[in-house]
Design a protein around this motif. Structure first.
Motif, PDB file in Angstrom:
ATOM      1  N   SER A  10     -23.573 -13.396   7.608  1.00 10.69           N
ATOM      2  CA  SER A  10     -24.466 -12.311   7.223  1.00 10.69           C
ATOM      3  C   SER A  10     -24.232 -11.872   5.779  1.00 10.69           C
ATOM      4  N   ASP A  11     -23.014 -11.921   5.310  1.00 10.67           N
ATOM      5  CA  ASP A  11     -22.761 -11.564   3.920  1.00 10.67           C
ATOM      6  C   ASP A  11     -21.572 -12.346   3.379  1.00 10.67           C
ATOM      7  N   LEU A  12     -21.374 -12.194   2.099  1.00  5.61           N
ATOM      8  CA  LEU A  12     -20.329 -12.969   1.427  1.00  5.61           C
ATOM      9  C   LEU A  12     -18.936 -12.655   1.968  1.00  5.61           C
ATOM     10  N   LYS A  13     -18.740 -11.372   2.262  1.00  3.84           N
ATOM     11  CA  LYS A  13     -17.428 -10.970   2.767  1.00  3.84           C
ATOM     12  C   LYS A  13     -17.096 -11.730   4.053  1.00  3.84           C
ATOM     13  N   GLU A  14     -18.098 -11.851   4.883  1.00  8.76           N
ATOM     14  CA  GLU A  14     -17.888 -12.542   6.154  1.00  8.76           C
ATOM     15  C   GLU A  14     -17.609 -14.031   5.920  1.00  8.76           C
ATOM     16  N   ILE A  15     -18.330 -14.585   4.948  1.00  7.15           N
ATOM     17  CA  ILE A  15     -18.112 -15.998   4.622  1.00  7.15           C
ATOM     18  C   ILE A  15     -16.670 -16.206   4.155  1.00  7.15           C
ATOM     19  N   LEU A  16     -16.256 -15.323   3.263  1.00  9.15           N
ATOM     20  CA  LEU A  16     -14.887 -15.440   2.746  1.00  9.15           C
ATOM     21  C   LEU A  16     -13.862 -15.302   3.863  1.00  9.15           C
ATOM     22  N   GLU A  17     -14.118 -14.356   4.750  1.00 10.49           N
ATOM     23  CA  GLU A  17     -13.224 -14.148   5.887  1.00 10.49           C
ATOM     24  C   GLU A  17     -13.061 -15.430   6.687  1.00 10.49           C
ATOM     25  N   GLN A  18     -14.152 -16.150   6.814  1.00  9.68           N
ATOM     26  CA  GLN A  18     -14.128 -17.360   7.616  1.00  9.68           C
ATOM     27  C   GLN A  18     -13.478 -18.526   6.886  1.00  9.68           C
ATOM     28  N   VAL A  19     -13.752 -18.623   5.586  1.00  9.72           N
ATOM     29  CA  VAL A  19     -13.225 -19.801   4.884  1.00  9.72           C
ATOM     30  C   VAL A  19     -11.775 -19.619   4.419  1.00  9.72           C
ATOM     31  N   ILE A  20     -11.364 -18.386   4.277  1.00  7.54           N
ATOM     32  CA  ILE A  20      -9.991 -18.164   3.793  1.00  7.54           C
ATOM     33  C   ILE A  20      -8.962 -18.727   4.785  1.00  7.54           C
ATOM     34  N   VAL A  21      -9.317 -18.699   6.055  1.00 11.54           N
ATOM     35  CA  VAL A  21      -8.361 -19.204   7.054  1.00 11.54           C
ATOM     36  C   VAL A  21      -8.227 -20.725   6.989  1.00 11.54           C
ATOM     37  N   GLN A  22      -9.136 -21.369   6.287  1.00  8.31           N
ATOM     38  CA  GLN A  22      -9.048 -22.823   6.170  1.00  8.31           C
ATOM     39  C   GLN A  22      -8.081 -23.249   5.071  1.00  8.31           C
ATOM     40  N   LEU A  23      -7.670 -22.287   4.277  1.00  7.95           N
ATOM     41  CA  LEU A  23      -6.694 -22.610   3.225  1.00  7.95           C
ATOM     42  C   LEU A  23      -5.322 -22.855   3.845  1.00  7.95           C
ATOM     43  N   PRO A  24      -4.497 -23.686   3.206  1.00  2.40           N
ATOM     44  CA  PRO A  24      -3.108 -23.813   3.666  1.00  2.40           C
ATOM     45  C   PRO A  24      -2.418 -22.446   3.586  1.00  2.40           C
ATOM     46  N   PRO A  25      -1.478 -22.176   4.496  1.00  2.35           N
ATOM     47  CA  PRO A  25      -0.876 -20.836   4.573  1.00  2.35           C
ATOM     48  C   PRO A  25      -0.335 -20.290   3.256  1.00  2.35           C
ATOM     49  N   LYS A  26       0.319 -21.136   2.480  1.00  2.43           N
ATOM     50  CA  LYS A  26       0.919 -20.630   1.240  1.00  2.43           C
ATOM     51  C   LYS A  26      -0.156 -20.254   0.222  1.00  2.43           C
ATOM     52  N   GLN A  27      -1.180 -21.098   0.119  1.00  2.00           N
ATOM     53  CA  GLN A  27      -2.280 -20.780  -0.806  1.00  2.00           C
ATOM     54  C   GLN A  27      -2.957 -19.484  -0.381  1.00  2.00           C
ATOM     55  N   ARG A  28      -3.185 -19.377   0.920  1.00  2.00           N
ATOM     56  CA  ARG A  28      -3.848 -18.186   1.452  1.00  2.00           C
ATOM     57  C   ARG A  28      -3.039 -16.928   1.114  1.00  2.00           C
ATOM     58  N   SER A  29      -1.721 -17.024   1.331  1.00  2.00           N
ATOM     59  CA  SER A  29      -0.860 -15.857   1.117  1.00  2.00           C
ATOM     60  C   SER A  29      -0.850 -15.433  -0.340  1.00  2.00           C
ATOM     61  N   VAL A  30      -0.733 -16.410  -1.241  1.00  2.96           N
ATOM     62  CA  VAL A  30      -0.631 -16.024  -2.658  1.00  2.96           C
ATOM     63  C   VAL A  30      -1.956 -15.437  -3.160  1.00  2.96           C
ATOM     64  N   VAL A  31      -3.064 -15.980  -2.679  1.00  2.00           N
ATOM     65  CA  VAL A  31      -4.365 -15.423  -3.097  1.00  2.00           C
ATOM     66  C   VAL A  31      -4.508 -14.001  -2.560  1.00  2.00           C
ATOM     67  N   MET A  32      -4.080 -13.792  -1.345  1.00  2.00           N
ATOM     68  CA  MET A  32      -4.169 -12.449  -0.764  1.00  2.00           C
ATOM     69  C   MET A  32      -3.303 -11.455  -1.525  1.00  2.00           C
ATOM     70  N   MET A  33      -2.095 -11.888  -1.856  1.00  2.00           N
ATOM     71  CA  MET A  33      -1.215 -10.986  -2.612  1.00  2.00           C
ATOM     72  C   MET A  33      -1.830 -10.667  -3.971  1.00  2.00           C
ATOM     73  N   ARG A  34      -2.433 -11.690  -4.561  1.00  2.00           N
ATOM     74  CA  ARG A  34      -3.060 -11.511  -5.882  1.00  2.00           C
ATOM     75  C   ARG A  34      -4.243 -10.546  -5.787  1.00  2.00           C
ATOM     76  N   ASP A  35      -5.107 -10.751  -4.802  1.00  2.00           N
ATOM     77  CA  ASP A  35      -6.342  -9.968  -4.735  1.00  2.00           C
ATOM     78  C   ASP A  35      -6.152  -8.624  -4.035  1.00  2.00           C
ATOM     79  N   TYR A  36      -5.439  -8.642  -2.933  1.00  2.00           N
ATOM     80  CA  TYR A  36      -5.269  -7.383  -2.194  1.00  2.00           C
ATOM     81  C   TYR A  36      -4.352  -6.411  -2.935  1.00  2.00           C
ATOM     82  N   GLU A  37      -3.240  -6.942  -3.439  1.00  2.00           N
ATOM     83  CA  GLU A  37      -2.216  -6.060  -4.007  1.00  2.00           C
ATOM     84  C   GLU A  37      -2.155  -6.106  -5.524  1.00  2.00           C
ATOM     85  N   GLY A  38      -2.860  -7.038  -6.125  1.00  2.00           N
ATOM     86  CA  GLY A  38      -2.866  -7.134  -7.588  1.00  2.00           C
ATOM     87  C   GLY A  38      -1.543  -7.569  -8.173  1.00  2.00           C
TER      88      GLY A  38
END
Lengths: 333, 161
Positions: free
Chosen positions: B94-122
């Motif tokens: 329905s929206d981009l946020k939902e798309i991202l939510e779905q595709v982010i889980v396809q990333l390898p765990p370490k990549q996912r974690s570092v991107v989250m730390m970068r974006d969520y926590e800056g």
């Protein structure tokens, strides 16, 4: 100087061609050439052997180089877009990239997509059990209080001026002895020689050894010496061990002092040690404090440390107390 | 760090740590347990941890516990990741946020974690490197690769939407 001859002229020629001959050697070479004019032609031929450097360059140099984009495993365009977005470009690179953006619509579209990959924290997600994570105070086991009390009481007794139990107690002896008098090979360290003369006055000599007047902390009947378990540790003074001896048996002693009672109860009820051990060995209050502090450290990770410091004659000098918040040193009277 | 500091940390960081964990492993219950473990560890070391570094300490603990948890989950359900990828493609976005939510889980765990730390926590590359135990270069590479992956995914999906 070696003269130029038909057997060594090649060396002279080479040195000449490379400019290594000084004035006198040049004169010597001239002399040789005037004597052997046929050699002038050979020298000329040697001059022709000089190979000029050719300008050859490797054309595939750029193909061997790598960019940061290669390192990251992404294309150069992607790299530039992400680096711009992440703030990894320096000022001049940013300007260059912005210029490119103006010219290239695809790059602009790419950058747009990259900016959309930035994750936004979901504010609707919150931790449901936050209140349960909070703490009111440090968790301490109920039995830690009596233990702490025992430690404090022990220290208080031990440090109280003129009330040091080790000094006045008839069954405890702490003295400095030569290392050679201790049998350190056994598990239970014992005195090798039970004929140490205990003086009537405070202070005694080790027989046959240097005239060092060593102050014992207390005295013991001579006959009991060979029964004593002895623990030993190195003194500050080289070659002198500090022996701490304690009675095994209380056969000739029926009374129990207040602090002995306290220690016995402490061992039985708090440390939970076997009854036979409680009866056979006496604790000093120092040990009570030491054990208590260790237990506190293990349980609460407090990092408290107490230690005794002796002078060179084996007498207690001071007690040091160290903790994270407080460090103090108490001189012994 | 005092008890008051600790409790302040709970107020300030519990949600952030939980968000980081739950978005990573997609299991609220496990995420709750991991948050609790992270704070428990902080509480045990409350005397040693400087209040200014408590957030970093919490994320470090949470990250390592998360990686352990993912390893356990992968051992138990080796097909889960692959299945999730296929499943994600079948979703109606329905929206981009939902798309991202779905595709982010396809990333390898370490990549996912570092991107989250970068974006969520800056967090900076350096801070992420300290938390994860990776080098700064590794962190940067992971982030760049993750961005390309996400860009390609949302690029292809947004074309369809």
């Amino acid at each position: 100087m070696i003269k130029t001859g038909l057997d060594n002229y090649e060396v002279w020629f080479l040195d000449f061609l490379e400019g290594n001959l000084n004035k006198s050697r040049l004169e010597e070479l001239d002399r040789f050439l005037s004597l052997h004019p046929e050699m002038k032609e050979e020298l000329h031929e040697m001059e022709l052997l000089h190979l000029p450097a050719e300008k050859i360059s490797f054309k595939g140099k750029s193909g061997l180089k790598h960019t940061p984009a290669d390192y990251a495993g992404v294309t150069e365009e992607d790299y530039q877009c992400i680096a711009f977005m992440e703030g990894d470009l320096n000022r001049s690179e940013q300007i260059r990239f912005k210029d490119q953006l103006k010219k290239d619509k695809n790059l602009k579209r790419k950058l747009y997509l990259f900016t959309r990959t930035r994750l936004v924290p979901d504010a609707s997600v919150f931790y449901p059990g936050r209140a349960r994570l909070k703490k009111k105070r440090r968790l301490v086991s109920a039995w830690i209080y009596p233990l702490a009390a025992a430690v404090v009481t022990g220290l208080a007794f031990w440090l109280w001026p003129g009330k040091t139990p080790e000094v006045n107690h008839p069954h405890y002896l702490q003295m400095a002895v030569k290392e050679s008098l201790l049998d350190l090979n056994k598990n239970d360290i014992t005195l090798k020689n039970s004929t140490i003369q205990l003086p009537a006055a405070p202070g005694f000599m080790i027989p046959g050894k240097e005239n060092r007047n060593i102050q014992p902390m207390a005295y013991l009947p001579r006959k009991s010496l060979h029964h004593l378990p002895v623990t030993a540790r190195q003194s500050d003074e080289p070659g002198v061990m500090l022996a701490e001896t304690r009675l095994i048996s209380k056969a000739d002693d029926t009374y129990e002092t207040l602090y002995e009672l306290a220690l016995r109860l402490f061992r039985e009820r708090i440390l939970g040690e076997p009854a036979e051990l409680v009866k056979k060995q006496q604790f000093t209050l120092w040990e009570v404090a030491d054990v208590g502090v260790q237990k506190l450290n293990n349980l609460m990770d407090t990092g408290i440390d107490i230690e005794r410091e002796y002078n060179s004659t084996g007498n207690l000098k001071k007690v040091n107390f160290n903790s994270r918040l407080l460090a103090l040193s108490l001189p012994h009277r | 760090m005092t008890v008051a500091d600790y409790n302040r940390c709970v107020d300030q960081y519990a949600d952030a740590v939980y968000r980081f964990l739950v978005k990573n492993i997609r299991d609220p219950e496990k995420a709750r347990d991991l948050v609790q473990d992270a704070f428990e560890k902080l509480w045990i070391n409350v005397d040693r941890v400087d209040a200014g570094k408590a957030k970093s300490y919490l994320f470090t603990t949470a990250y390592h516990k998360l990686i352990d948890q993912i390893r356990i989950d992968q051992r138990n359900r080796p097909m889960a990741e692959g299945m999730l990828g296929e499943y994600a493609h079948e979703q109606q976005y329905s929206d981009l946020k939902e798309i991202l939510e779905q595709v982010i889980v396809q990333l390898p765990p370490k990549q996912r974690s570092v991107v989250m730390m970068r974006d969520y926590e800056g967090y900076s590359y350096k801070e992420i490197a300290e938390i994860t135990g990776l080098t700064e270069s590794q962190v940067k590479v992971y982030i760049y690769r993750a961005r390309v992956f996400l860009k390609e995914k949302i690029g292809s999906v947004t074309m369809l939407v």
